[in-house]
Design a protein around this motif. Structure first.
Motif, PDB file in Angstrom:
ATOM      1  N   LYS A  97      21.843  63.716   6.536  1.00  0.00           N
ATOM      2  CA  LYS A  97      22.652  64.933   6.398  1.00  0.00           C
ATOM      3  C   LYS A  97      24.141  64.575   6.345  1.00  0.00           C
ATOM      4  O   LYS A  97      24.877  65.075   5.496  1.00  0.00           O
ATOM      5  CB  LYS A  97      22.362  65.864   7.576  1.00  0.00           C
ATOM      6  CG  LYS A  97      22.930  67.242   7.433  1.00  0.00           C
ATOM      7  CD  LYS A  97      22.446  68.105   8.586  1.00  0.00           C
ATOM      8  CE  LYS A  97      23.006  69.493   8.478  1.00  0.00           C
ATOM      9  NZ  LYS A  97      22.589  70.350   9.564  1.00  0.00           N
TER      10      LYS A  97
ATOM     11  N   ASN B  81      18.494  52.562   9.992  1.00  0.00           N
ATOM     12  CA  ASN B  81      17.515  53.339  10.748  1.00  0.00           C
ATOM     13  C   ASN B  81      16.228  53.426   9.919  1.00  0.00           C
ATOM     14  O   ASN B  81      16.223  54.056   8.861  1.00  0.00           O
ATOM     15  CB  ASN B  81      18.074  54.731  11.032  1.00  0.00           C
ATOM     16  CG  ASN B  81      17.132  55.590  11.826  1.00  0.00           C
ATOM     17  OD1 ASN B  81      16.025  55.873  11.389  1.00  0.00           O
ATOM     18  ND2 ASN B  81      17.570  56.009  12.998  1.00  0.00           N
TER      19      ASN B  81
ATOM     20  N   LYS C  94      16.675  67.487   8.049  1.00  0.00           N
ATOM     21  CA  LYS C  94      16.485  67.402   9.500  1.00  0.00           C
ATOM     22  C   LYS C  94      16.962  66.069  10.071  1.00  0.00           C
ATOM     23  O   LYS C  94      17.041  65.917  11.283  1.00  0.00           O
ATOM     24  CB  LYS C  94      14.999  67.610   9.845  1.00  0.00           C
ATOM     25  CG  LYS C  94      14.511  68.998   9.502  1.00  0.00           C
ATOM     26  CD  LYS C  94      13.021  69.124   9.735  1.00  0.00           C
ATOM     27  CE  LYS C  94      12.536  70.488   9.261  1.00  0.00           C
ATOM     28  NZ  LYS C  94      11.090  70.572   9.207  1.00  0.00           N
ATOM     29  N   ASP C  95      17.264  65.116   9.200  1.00  0.00           N
ATOM     30  CA  ASP C  95      17.709  63.796   9.635  1.00  0.00           C
ATOM     31  C   ASP C  95      19.241  63.774   9.662  1.00  0.00           C
ATOM     32  O   ASP C  95      19.889  63.918   8.621  1.00  0.00           O
ATOM     33  CB  ASP C  95      17.166  62.734   8.671  1.00  0.00           C
ATOM     34  CG  ASP C  95      17.468  61.328   9.117  1.00  0.00           C
ATOM     35  OD1 ASP C  95      18.657  60.941   9.068  1.00  0.00           O
ATOM     36  OD2 ASP C  95      16.533  60.615   9.520  1.00  0.00           O
ATOM     37  N   ASP C  96      19.811  63.601  10.845  1.00  0.00           N
ATOM     38  CA  ASP C  96      21.271  63.653  10.988  1.00  0.00           C
ATOM     39  C   ASP C  96      21.983  62.575  10.190  1.00  0.00           C
ATOM     40  O   ASP C  96      23.069  62.812   9.649  1.00  0.00           O
ATOM     41  CB  ASP C  96      21.669  63.557  12.465  1.00  0.00           C
ATOM     42  CG  ASP C  96      21.323  64.823  13.239  1.00  0.00           C
ATOM     43  OD1 ASP C  96      21.163  65.890  12.610  1.00  0.00           O
ATOM     44  OD2 ASP C  96      21.210  64.745  14.475  1.00  0.00           O
ATOM     45  N   ASN C  97      21.392  61.385  10.103  1.00  0.00           N
ATOM     46  CA  ASN C  97      22.020  60.306   9.337  1.00  0.00           C
ATOM     47  C   ASN C  97      22.139  60.676   7.858  1.00  0.00           C
ATOM     48  O   ASN C  97      23.197  60.512   7.248  1.00  0.00           O
ATOM     49  CB  ASN C  97      21.227  58.998   9.476  1.00  0.00           C
ATOM     50  CG  ASN C  97      21.296  58.417  10.865  1.00  0.00           C
ATOM     51  OD1 ASN C  97      22.319  58.477  11.530  1.00  0.00           O
ATOM     52  ND2 ASN C  97      20.193  57.846  11.315  1.00  0.00           N
TER      53      ASN C  97
ATOM     54  N   GLU D 273      13.445  55.138  10.050  1.00  0.00           N
ATOM     55  CA  GLU D 273      12.963  56.483   9.702  1.00  0.00           C
ATOM     56  C   GLU D 273      13.848  57.125   8.643  1.00  0.00           C
ATOM     57  O   GLU D 273      13.360  57.708   7.676  1.00  0.00           O
ATOM     58  CB  GLU D 273      12.916  57.370  10.946  1.00  0.00           C
ATOM     59  CG  GLU D 273      11.821  56.998  11.918  1.00  0.00           C
ATOM     60  CD  GLU D 273      11.863  57.858  13.176  1.00  0.00           C
ATOM     61  OE1 GLU D 273      12.389  58.994  13.123  1.00  0.00           O
ATOM     62  OE2 GLU D 273      11.363  57.400  14.215  1.00  0.00           O
ATOM     63  N   SER D 274      15.161  57.022   8.845  1.00  0.00           N
ATOM     64  CA  SER D 274      16.101  57.595   7.877  1.00  0.00           C
ATOM     65  C   SER D 274      15.944  56.925   6.519  1.00  0.00           C
ATOM     66  O   SER D 274      15.914  57.595   5.480  1.00  0.00           O
ATOM     67  CB  SER D 274      17.540  57.424   8.359  1.00  0.00           C
ATOM     68  OG  SER D 274      17.767  58.130   9.549  1.00  0.00           O
TER      69      SER D 274
ATOM     70  N   ILE E 172      14.715  65.577   4.746  1.00  0.00           N
ATOM     71  CA  ILE E 172      16.004  64.878   4.885  1.00  0.00           C
ATOM     72  C   ILE E 172      17.065  65.756   5.536  1.00  0.00           C
ATOM     73  O   ILE E 172      17.975  65.246   6.163  1.00  0.00           O
ATOM     74  CB  ILE E 172      16.516  64.287   3.549  1.00  0.00           C
ATOM     75  CG1 ILE E 172      16.840  65.383   2.547  1.00  0.00           C
ATOM     76  CG2 ILE E 172      15.559  63.271   2.979  1.00  0.00           C
ATOM     77  CD1 ILE E 172      17.641  64.915   1.381  1.00  0.00           C
TER      78      ILE E 172
ATOM     79  N   LEU F 285      12.762  58.148   4.711  1.00  0.00           N
ATOM     80  CA  LEU F 285      12.940  59.515   4.201  1.00  0.00           C
ATOM     81  C   LEU F 285      13.867  59.528   2.986  1.00  0.00           C
ATOM     82  O   LEU F 285      13.602  60.199   1.984  1.00  0.00           O
ATOM     83  CB  LEU F 285      13.524  60.418   5.289  1.00  0.00           C
ATOM     84  CG  LEU F 285      12.600  60.857   6.407  1.00  0.00           C
ATOM     85  CD1 LEU F 285      13.391  61.559   7.500  1.00  0.00           C
ATOM     86  CD2 LEU F 285      11.507  61.765   5.870  1.00  0.00           C
TER      87      LEU F 285
ATOM     88  N   VAL G 216      22.121  54.983   7.453  1.00  0.00           N
ATOM     89  CA  VAL G 216      20.814  55.406   6.949  1.00  0.00           C
ATOM     90  C   VAL G 216      19.921  54.186   6.766  1.00  0.00           C
ATOM     91  O   VAL G 216      18.755  54.191   7.168  1.00  0.00           O
ATOM     92  CB  VAL G 216      20.958  56.192   5.613  1.00  0.00           C
ATOM     93  CG1 VAL G 216      19.609  56.350   4.917  1.00  0.00           C
ATOM     94  CG2 VAL G 216      21.583  57.557   5.866  1.00  0.00           C
TER      95      VAL G 216
END
Length: 116
Positions: free
Chosen positions: A83, A34, A78-81, A36-37, A76, A40, A31
């Protein structure tokens, strides 16, 4: 005589070496690596902290605060990292709850809790 603090420190060490903790640590690093992650995740945590502070201080939680929290939570998810990190946090939380049940067992037995 057993020193419970020595046992607690041994448990802390075991938790640090556990698969659950190391998985969570790896996912947390993903997270943070990244942009973006990370953004968020930081926004989500900031919203949570603000809401908790308002509640603890007895301030009114406004509709806009709730909407902001919901929007942040939806982002959050929608963010795979993130999640994956939250799923790992849930597993760690379950492990800690299990450990708490084990730790509390002598007191529950002493008072006859759950023996009914």
């Amino acid at each position: 005589m057993v020193n419970v603090y020595d046992q607690a420190n041994a448990l802390e060490s075991a938790l640090r070496k556990s698969d659950e903790f190391n998985n969570m640590k790896d996912l947390y690093n993903k997270v943070n690596e990244n942009p973006e992650s990370k953004q968020l995740f930081d926004e989500f945590r900031n919203v949570q902290v603000e809401l908790q502070q308002k509640q603890m201080m007895g301030e009114e939680v406004l509709e806009e605060d709730i909407e902001r929290a919901q929007t942040s939570a939806e982002a959050i998810e929608k963010d795979d990292n993130i999640k994956s990190l939250m799923e790992a946090e849930q597993k760690m939380s379950e492990l800690i709850q299990d450990l708490n049940r084990v730790i509390m067992k002598p007191i529950e037995e002493l008072y006859g809790i759950n023996n009914k």
